[in-house]
Scaffold this motif. Structure first.
Motif, PDB file in Angstrom:
ATOM      1  N   SER A 115      61.027 -77.923  47.760  1.00  0.00           N
ATOM      2  CA  SER A 115      60.749 -76.488  47.758  1.00  0.00           C
ATOM      3  C   SER A 115      61.958 -75.714  47.262  1.00  0.00           C
ATOM      4  O   SER A 115      61.825 -74.689  46.594  1.00  0.00           O
ATOM      5  CB  SER A 115      60.429 -75.988  49.177  1.00  0.00           C
ATOM      6  N   ILE A 116      63.134 -76.188  47.651  1.00  0.00           N
ATOM      7  CA  ILE A 116      64.350 -75.484  47.242  1.00  0.00           C
ATOM      8  C   ILE A 116      64.757 -75.903  45.831  1.00  0.00           C
ATOM      9  O   ILE A 116      65.103 -75.078  44.994  1.00  0.00           O
ATOM     10  CB  ILE A 116      65.496 -75.794  48.237  1.00  0.00           C
ATOM     11  N   VAL A 117      64.683 -77.224  45.564  1.00  0.00           N
ATOM     12  CA  VAL A 117      65.118 -77.726  44.255  1.00  0.00           C
ATOM     13  C   VAL A 117      64.301 -77.078  43.144  1.00  0.00           C
ATOM     14  O   VAL A 117      64.851 -76.617  42.136  1.00  0.00           O
ATOM     15  CB  VAL A 117      64.988 -79.267  44.206  1.00  0.00           C
ATOM     16  N   PHE A 118      62.993 -76.996  43.335  1.00  0.00           N
ATOM     17  CA  PHE A 118      62.161 -76.374  42.305  1.00  0.00           C
ATOM     18  C   PHE A 118      62.460 -74.882  42.194  1.00  0.00           C
ATOM     19  O   PHE A 118      62.202 -74.260  41.173  1.00  0.00           O
ATOM     20  CB  PHE A 118      60.671 -76.578  42.612  1.00  0.00           C
ATOM     21  N   GLY A 119      63.003 -74.293  43.269  1.00  0.00           N
ATOM     22  CA  GLY A 119      63.401 -72.900  43.180  1.00  0.00           C
ATOM     23  C   GLY A 119      64.548 -72.739  42.198  1.00  0.00           C
ATOM     24  O   GLY A 119      64.570 -71.809  41.391  1.00  0.00           O
ATOM     25  N   PHE A 120      65.491 -73.678  42.242  1.00  0.00           N
ATOM     26  CA  PHE A 120      66.613 -73.614  41.316  1.00  0.00           C
ATOM     27  C   PHE A 120      66.209 -74.030  39.911  1.00  0.00           C
ATOM     28  O   PHE A 120      66.691 -73.491  38.931  1.00  0.00           O
ATOM     29  CB  PHE A 120      67.751 -74.522  41.811  1.00  0.00           C
ATOM     30  N   PHE A 121      65.329 -75.045  39.836  1.00  0.00           N
ATOM     31  CA  PHE A 121      64.967 -75.560  38.517  1.00  0.00           C
ATOM     32  C   PHE A 121      63.460 -75.437  38.295  1.00  0.00           C
ATOM     33  O   PHE A 121      62.753 -76.444  38.305  1.00  0.00           O
ATOM     34  CB  PHE A 121      65.389 -77.026  38.379  1.00  0.00           C
ATOM     35  N   PRO A 122      62.968 -74.249  38.140  1.00  0.00           N
ATOM     36  CA  PRO A 122      61.520 -74.096  37.984  1.00  0.00           C
ATOM     37  C   PRO A 122      61.038 -74.576  36.624  1.00  0.00           C
ATOM     38  O   PRO A 122      59.855 -74.823  36.440  1.00  0.00           O
ATOM     39  CB  PRO A 122      61.304 -72.593  38.142  1.00  0.00           C
ATOM     40  N   GLY A 123      61.946 -74.738  35.691  1.00  0.00           N
ATOM     41  CA  GLY A 123      61.551 -75.067  34.324  1.00  0.00           C
ATOM     42  C   GLY A 123      60.762 -76.359  34.227  1.00  0.00           C
ATOM     43  O   GLY A 123      59.844 -76.478  33.440  1.00  0.00           O
ATOM     44  N   PHE A 124      61.121 -77.329  35.091  1.00  0.00           N
ATOM     45  CA  PHE A 124      60.457 -78.630  35.029  1.00  0.00           C
ATOM     46  C   PHE A 124      58.965 -78.482  35.309  1.00  0.00           C
ATOM     47  O   PHE A 124      58.123 -79.089  34.662  1.00  0.00           O
ATOM     48  CB  PHE A 124      61.104 -79.569  36.051  1.00  0.00           C
ATOM     49  N   LEU A 125      58.630 -77.655  36.314  1.00  0.00           N
ATOM     50  CA  LEU A 125      57.227 -77.491  36.673  1.00  0.00           C
ATOM     51  C   LEU A 125      56.546 -76.442  35.809  1.00  0.00           C
ATOM     52  O   LEU A 125      55.324 -76.355  35.784  1.00  0.00           O
ATOM     53  CB  LEU A 125      57.113 -77.074  38.142  1.00  0.00           C
ATOM     54  N   ASP A 126      57.350 -75.652  35.122  1.00  0.00           N
ATOM     55  CA  ASP A 126      56.774 -74.549  34.364  1.00  0.00           C
ATOM     56  C   ASP A 126      55.706 -75.021  33.388  1.00  0.00           C
ATOM     57  O   ASP A 126      54.649 -74.419  33.253  1.00  0.00           O
ATOM     58  CB  ASP A 126      57.905 -73.820  33.616  1.00  0.00           C
ATOM     59  N   LYS A 127      55.987 -76.165  32.736  1.00  0.00           N
ATOM     60  CA  LYS A 127      55.033 -76.685  31.747  1.00  0.00           C
ATOM     61  C   LYS A 127      53.686 -76.969  32.393  1.00  0.00           C
ATOM     62  O   LYS A 127      52.631 -76.627  31.871  1.00  0.00           O
ATOM     63  CB  LYS A 127      55.584 -77.985  31.150  1.00  0.00           C
ATOM     64  N   LEU A 128      53.743 -77.600  33.590  1.00  0.00           N
ATOM     65  CA  LEU A 128      52.510 -77.961  34.287  1.00  0.00           C
ATOM     66  C   LEU A 128      51.770 -76.699  34.724  1.00  0.00           C
ATOM     67  O   LEU A 128      50.549 -76.575  34.544  1.00  0.00           O
ATOM     68  CB  LEU A 128      52.845 -78.826  35.504  1.00  0.00           C
ATOM     69  N   MET A 129      52.527 -75.740  35.268  1.00  0.00           N
ATOM     70  CA  MET A 129      51.925 -74.494  35.727  1.00  0.00           C
ATOM     71  C   MET A 129      51.242 -73.780  34.563  1.00  0.00           C
ATOM     72  O   MET A 129      50.145 -73.257  34.682  1.00  0.00           O
ATOM     73  CB  MET A 129      52.996 -73.552  36.303  1.00  0.00           C
ATOM     74  N   THR A 130      51.935 -73.779  33.421  1.00  0.00           N
ATOM     75  CA  THR A 130      51.380 -73.080  32.266  1.00  0.00           C
ATOM     76  C   THR A 130      50.109 -73.771  31.795  1.00  0.00           C
ATOM     77  O   THR A 130      49.111 -73.122  31.480  1.00  0.00           O
ATOM     78  CB  THR A 130      52.421 -73.045  31.134  1.00  0.00           C
TER      79      THR A 130
END
Lengths: 124, 790, 150
Positions: free
Chosen positions: B458-473
């Motif tokens: 939860s915290i790590v993705f807060g700092f590095f949202p870019g990794f999940l950004d592709k999936l979210m998009t």
């Protein structure tokens, strides 16, 4: 003969249902047997009746084709009824024993008495 | 193909899980978790890259290929995100369940339900065929019923399970109706095809009904107001279930459905208004109720409702930004809520209670659990730098484009959520040490493994949202309709400017939320004081509906099924023959009676049969009745002889003989006919009329049927194939043992069962049924104490 | 219910062999002429019932040597196994499979439906006898003698 048997089936149903509605459970089973006979005859009759030959392919023939098939009885209802008769027997035997069992426990085969003794009171 | 197996493999593993558990005991959880891990790994390695770059996949498993019904699966951004969520959480939850329910005698069964649920859930999000989707949807309802009612000995658990099943089942039926209307209207049940042509759906005359049914299905599953009542009650389930079903997956199935149909509903005002308003109501109501609860799991349940309401609100808003916010918020919520639920279970497990009023100062005893709760709680509160903060910022931003009233609703909701989060972090861990047990230890590895990993991410993705950004998009793209521009919304941890209105709203949220937290005790007491007076909400409606339904069922059962055999049969016959008479009336009663070609022996048989039947009715003794019945049976056999059915005739003769033997054996032990026969002439005439009408109906039906041409396709087929294929000349016998062999197999099995029944009835005495269920009402707390929630 | 009648017992002794032979014959020829597993089984059951009535259950059980319940199980198993053969040959369950062999120069066709029919035969006999034996062995634990009629 189909018409005559239709009447017979109707009468078997009527007498059977009348007996099933009597208070004595033995009569219920007898009524069921009457109706069972009626049902078997019903299937037999609507499969059409032939005084011709039993549905057995003659030794010399390989199959029954359109030209001769009219002379033979319809095999399908017969197969259905054969199983129905045997199952009916199983049913009657089981029900009779069930009746016996009920009688040893409840000491009665009167549906009106059984209702009072078996079911708990239903409160509205 | 392999896409389908990701779903089906779960069902296979579920079936064998109890057997595996017998051998592997305490290691089962770790072992079984390998499947979801494998699925997640497979999905990630195979599909992540292509799907995030815009590809979609379709796989088909032939099912009833001849009927055109196949299991088809469809994978796009949305389904990939859900499938990853389900499998990754499944991995953690199965491990957790192994530790949480260690030593439970029914643990094997629990694994079965849990894995079946996981597989069904994967099916829901991957199915392309609407009927397949519905079947998986129902499977999730059913498996969740078993999971919620896992501690079935407690009334509260049974009631909660029943409630969840009734409400979600009702929604499932609505969904089926909606799907069928879609299928009939558009001519296809394939989602892939339906999604390509939104106009075809929108222009259907049944579209309003479809809309209502879809919304009903989604709202019941996702516990939207007024169907939310089942979710807090479902906390009766063991904690792994709550963590899995009621945070990360099942309740999100409704959200998935809404998201899935979102592109089709673009510009449909009714859809948007319903979703936004009901979503806002749900979230607001839940925010208030969350402050009223003191059970950790209840607080978390209400905060889940907040999230579900917010998600519905966002999907209803229908903008790119809102969709993106929904996807981010959904993922963020799953991560922190799963961690918090599991941690709450660990606290309960170690400290013996979940009531925050009885907990305190656990920080020294359970530091690892505290670490997990702290990180996840920060995310839930929406504080930076957690992933939840990004989600909340995005949702504020998205809502600021639209109606202000929804911004206000979101603001109020988030204040409550913030306060509840701090309560969850602070109350159990700080202050004076309090617990239901004297000695409190840190939870074992299996219990903190999941929470720690999820909370940290939860915290790590807060700092590095870019990794999940592709999936979210990619997921967001699945929600877009044709009108949307497909504008990219990027994820940032920190706002671009501090005068950003969303950031200001966040600050207000934190400030007011903190005040609510400080006033928690008075707020809690105040809400609980007024709650009983406001008990007129949906929970009450549910009870009323259930009670009335039961009362109605009892009333009509008493009326129609009196328990008196004669009455029951009479009603059955009256209804049956009323239907037959109606059918006869519809058929215009055209028939001819033909007595030509009759021989003398036809009449003899006929009158023999008649005489037997009437003699049986009139018989005064059992012996005469048996004789009369015999006459009927033998005359039927004569009919078989005359009309070319030798097999039947022999069978009938033999059966008559055997029946007489059996009757003779039984009847000597039974009373005579004349037991209590009272003179009831009226009743006899009534029965005679019923019977007479029934007989007449049958005769007329037969005469009408005999006018129709006989379809002899089957008979001709059998006649032609009997010798070449069946190698037998007796067609009847070949039908029995070859063509319809399976029927005969079934028949002899029935016979065998009848014989076993007779044997059992005669040889074994009766046994009193043992009722091991505890029928007293027990609250959830007592339940926890009783079982120690092992 | 034992009818201790010498005439019946003597007649039964002669008839039983004939009836059993008849039942087997009916069963075997059933594929081509009237008969079959059901009919053969019923005739066989009647024969055994006759024996039971004349000599009593105890003697009947001794003569039969096989528990009727076991007979049912055997019959069901045989019928089921005969259906499995076709599965191994790639056909659906219970598809008839036939082979032709020559015994003393005569063509004899043997097929799985024949074994199926034999299974049916045993089930029918077993079911009937299980019922009759169980009933015969009943103690008169509740005898409504006062109400019994003729």
């Amino acid at each position: 003969m189909e018409s005559l048997l239709s009447i017979a089936v109707g009468i078997l149903f009527a007498t059977g249902i009348y007996m099933m509605l009597r208070r004595n459970l033995i009569k219920f089973i007898f009524g069921f047997m009457l109706m069972g006979n009626g049902i078997n005859l019903l299937i037999f009759t609507v499969g059409r009746l032939t005084r011709g030959t039993a549905p057995i392919v003659p030794e010399e023939l390989e199959y029954l084709d359109g030209s001769v098939i009219q002379d033979f009885a319809n095999p399908l209802p017969q197969a259905l009824i054969l199983t129905a008769i045997v199952i009916g027997f199983g049913f009657v035997a089981f029900s009779l024993v069930l009746l016996y069992r009920t009688y040893t426990v409840e000491k009665s085969l009167d549906t009106d008495m059984l209702q009072e003794s078996v079911l708990p009171e239903v409160t509205p | 193909m392999s896409l389908g197996w990701t779903v089906l493999s779960g069902f296979i593993l579920a079936a064998i899980a109890p057997f595996i558990h017998k051998f592997t005991k305490n290691a089962t959880g770790w072992l079984l978790s390998l499947l979801p891990l494998g699925i997640a790994f497979y999905l990630f390695t195979t599909y992540f890259a292509p799907v995030t770059s815009g590809e979609t996949f379709v796989a088909t498993i032939p099912w009833f290929a001849d009927l055109g019904a196949n299991l088809t699966f469809y994978l796009d951004g949305l389904s990939l995100m859900f499938a990853l969520l389900i499998s990754v959480f499944g991995f953690f939850i199965i491990i957790y369940a192994g530790g949480y329910l260690k030593g439970d005698p029914h643990l094997g069964r629990f694994y079965l339900y849990l894995i079946m649920f996981m597989a069904s859930m994967l099916g829901v999000v991957l199915a392309s065929n609407l009927i397949g989707l519905f079947i998986f949807w129902e499977l999730t309802s059913i498996s969740s019923f078993f999971l919620i009612g896992y501690k079935y000995k407690y009334l509260s658990a049974r009631k909660a399970a029943q409630q969840a099943l009734l409400i979600t089942g009702l929604g499932g039926l609505a969904l089926l109706a909606g799907f069928i209307l879609i299928g009939l209207g558009t001519g296809t049940f394939e989602l892939t095809e339906i999604l390509q042509n939104p106009e075809a759906l929108k222009t259907l005359p049944a579209f309003p009904a479809i809309l209502i049914f879809l919304i009903l299905g989604a709202f019941t599953k996702s516990a939207q107001w007024p169907f939310h009542v089942w979710l807090p009650n479902a906390m009766e389930a063991p904690t792994p279930v709550s963590a899995y079903l009621h945070s990360a997956t099942m309740v999100k199935a409704g959200i998935y459905l809404l998201a899935r149909f979102s592109p089709l509903m673009e510009g449909v005002a009714a859809w948007q208004i319903t979703l936004t308003s009901i979503g806002a109501i749900t979230a607001l109501m839940a925010a208030i109720l969350a402050l009223k609860a003191s059970d950790l799991k209840q607080i978390l349940a209400y905060s889940t409702l907040i999230a579900l309401g917010t998600l519905t609100l966002l999907i209803g808003s229908g903008t790119e930004a809102a969709f993106k916010a929904a996807m981010v918020f959904l993922l963020a919520h799953s991560l922190y809520k799963g961690a918090l639920f599991m941690a709450a279970g660990a606290i309960d497990h170690e400290a013996g209670t979940r009531d925050i009023r009885e907990l305190g100062g656990l920080i020294g005893k359970m530091p690892i659990t505290f670490f997990a709760v702290l990180l996840a709680g920060i995310s839930m509160a929406g504080l930076p730098p957690a992933f939840g903060f990004i989600g909340k910022e995005l949702s504020y931003k998205a809502l600021l484009y639209g109606e202000n009233i929804f911004v206000l609703a979101a603001l109020l909701t988030n204040m409550g959520l913030f306060a509840a989060s701090i309560v969850v972090i602070a109350k159990p861990f700080f202050g004076k040490f309090k617990a239901a047990k004297d000695k409190v230890h840190e939870a074992p590895l299996s219990l903190f493994f999941g929470p720690v990993v999820l909370a940290t991410s939860s915290i790590v993705f807060g700092f590095f949202p870019g990794f999940l950004d592709k999936l979210m998009t990619a997921a967001q793209k699945s929600l877009l309709g044709v009108q949307h521009a497909g504008k990219d919304v990027h994820l940032h941890l920190f706002p671009e400017t501090f005068s950003d209105p969303a950031f200001i709203l966040s600050m207000i949220t934190f400030a007011v939320g903190a005040v609510i937290f400080l006033l928690w005790r008075p707020v809690f007491n105040g809400l609980n004081a007024i709650a009983p007076r406001l008990d007129i909400g949906p929970a009450r409606w549910y009870l009323w509906a259930l009670e009335d339904l039961e009362r109605f069922a009892k009333w009509q059962t008493r009326r129609i099924q009196t328990g008196n055999l004669r009455n029951d049969i009479r009603y059955s016959f009256i209804f049956t023959f009323a239907l037959v008479a109606y059918a006869l009336y519809r058929s215009k009663l055209s028939f001819t009676v033909d007595f030509s070609g009759l021989m003398i022996y036809d009449f003899i048989v006929f009158f023999l049969m008649l005489g037997g039947a009437f003699a049986a009715v009139r018989a005064n003794t059992r012996l005469s009745a048996i004789t009369a019945l015999g006459a009927v049976g033998f005359s039927v056999a004569l009919v078989f002889i005359v009309y070319a059915a030798p097999d039947l005739a022999i069978t009938q003769f033999m059966i008559e003989t055997l029946v007489v033997i059996i009757i003779a054996l039984v009847i000597v032990r039974l009373p005579s006919f004349h037991l209590h026969e009272r003179a009831n002439v009226g009743g006899r005439w009534r029965d005679a009329i019923i019977a007479g009408v029934a007989g007449l109906c049958i005769t007329l039906t037969m005469l009408v049927v005999l006018q129709q041409p006989l379809n002899t396709n089957l008979s001709e087929y059998f006649a032609a194939e009997s010798v070449p294929h069946g190698k037998g000349h007796n067609i009847v016998n070949v039908i029995l043992v070859d063509f319809r062999g399976v029927d005969t197999m079934g028949e002899i099995s029935v016979l065998a069962i009848a014989a076993m029944g007779v044997y059992a009835l005669l040889k074994f005495g009766r046994k009193e049924p043992e009722d091991e269920l505890d029928l007293a009402d027990k609250s959830g707390d007592e339940l926890g104490e009783k079982l120690g929630e092992k | 219910m034992i009818l201790n009648s010498i005439i019946l017992q003597t007649a039964t002794r002669i008839l039983i062999a004939l009836l059993l032979l008849l039942s087997i014959w009916l069963m075997i020829r059933g594929h081509n002429l009237p008969g079959g597993g059901f009919i053969g089984g019923l005739v066989g059951a009647c024969a055994c019932a006759l024996y039971t009535i004349s000599y009593g259950v105890k003697k009947a059980r001794e003569a039969l040597r096989l528990e009727p319940r076991i007979m049912i199980g055997l019959g069901l198993t045989l019928a089921f196994l005969s259906g499995l053969i076709s599965l191994f040959l790639g056909d659906p369950f219970l598809t008839g499979q036939w082979i032709k062999i020559y015994i003393f120069g005569t063509l004899v066709k043997i097929g799985s439906p024949m074994f199926f029919d034999i299974g049916v035969y045993f089930v029918v006999i077993g079911v009937t006898l299980a019922m009759i034996f169980a009933l015969e062995e009943l103690e008169f634990d509740y005898q409504p003698s006062s109400e019994a009629d003729k």
